[in-house]
Scaffold this motif. Sequence first.
Motif, short mmCIF file in Angstrom:
data_model
loop_
_atom_site.label_atom_id
_atom_site.label_comp_id
_atom_site.label_asym_id
_atom_site.label_seq_id
_atom_site.Cartn_x
_atom_site.Cartn_y
_atom_site.Cartn_z
N ALA A 158 -112.95 -45.95 36.21
CA ALA A 158 -112.92 -47.32 36.55
C ALA A 158 -114.11 -48.20 35.77
CB ALA A 158 -112.82 -47.51 37.96
N ASP A 159 -115.28 -47.43 35.55
CA ASP A 159 -116.40 -48.15 35.06
C ASP A 159 -116.28 -47.95 33.29
OD1 ASP A 159 -116.81 -45.14 34.72
OD2 ASP A 159 -119.00 -45.56 35.58
N SER A 160 -115.17 -47.45 32.76
CA SER A 160 -115.16 -47.33 31.28
C SER A 160 -114.16 -48.49 30.97
CB SER A 160 -114.81 -46.00 31.05
OG SER A 160 -113.22 -45.95 31.32
N PRO A 161 -114.24 -48.82 29.51
CA PRO A 161 -113.22 -49.48 28.88
C PRO A 161 -111.68 -49.17 28.66
CG PRO A 161 -114.47 -48.64 27.21
CD PRO A 161 -115.31 -48.11 28.45
N LEU A 162 -111.55 -47.60 29.05
CA LEU A 162 -110.11 -47.09 28.99
C LEU A 162 -109.29 -47.59 29.70
CD1 LEU A 162 -112.17 -45.20 27.47
CD2 LEU A 162 -110.73 -43.19 28.23
#
Length: 279
Positions: A168-172
């Motif tokens: 959730a803290d990534s751009p994926l």
Amino acid sequence: MSRLHNQTWLLLGASGGIGRAVLDGLLEDGARVLVAGRHPQTLTSQYQDDAVVPVTLDLSDGQLGTQLRALIHDCGLPDGVIHCAGVNHFQGLAENDDASLDAMLNVNLRSAVVLARELAPRMRQRGRGSLLFVGSTFGSIGFPGYSAYCASKFGLRGFVEALRRELADSPLIIRYVAPRATRTAMNDAQVNAMNDDLGNAMDSPQTVAAAILCSLEGRRASVYLGWPERLFVSLNAMLPWLVDKALRKQLPVIHRYLQKKHPQHRHQARSHLQEGASP
């Protein structure tokens, strides 16, 4: 112009009806598609298009991780992945032999976990990427005659939910799409007849593929297709006893079609009853 234009996508399950329709949609949007399978040339030979690239992957192989690392080395890290490969058997509990269980669990669940394990960290390091997994309504509703299949799809849904929260803290972008019954070769004539008798609507592969591709542009993390199937998914989560009652009424029809598919088991069950203890 679609954002998929000039992107490279890895597609698993293109030999099936839904996967083939997804492949056509990706090509229409201008994507380059790595079509994965044990014998991908059988499918890709039908496309006179340089944008279709066959790559060999065996989703049931214990060395799938090694195969994926080789694919990334040879073809580069794709912009996104669509996992719509699956194995589905309509059969009673007793018919789930070891080979059948291995196929469903390895293809439907294990391969998705391995795929994400190999690609997601690399995509995160790159700073972008999409992973979409095709589940099933039976990943939320346990249905008679599909106990092992439901187990694999329940597992897939749980895995994707956890993966989405972990990243959730990534751009994926992590997506889960759950079709209802679909008219593909995965469902034989008996299953189609049972769905007709039960009044279960069935979508075309093209309808499902359109929803899959649309979900990549939308904001919804999970997409469930069909009505009243979406209602039953919610009811099953909040008031499962209501779904129990509804499916209990359908059991005579479901058992009738199970017996048509596996008449030998019916005879074996009768024999076991005759040989067993007194009632």
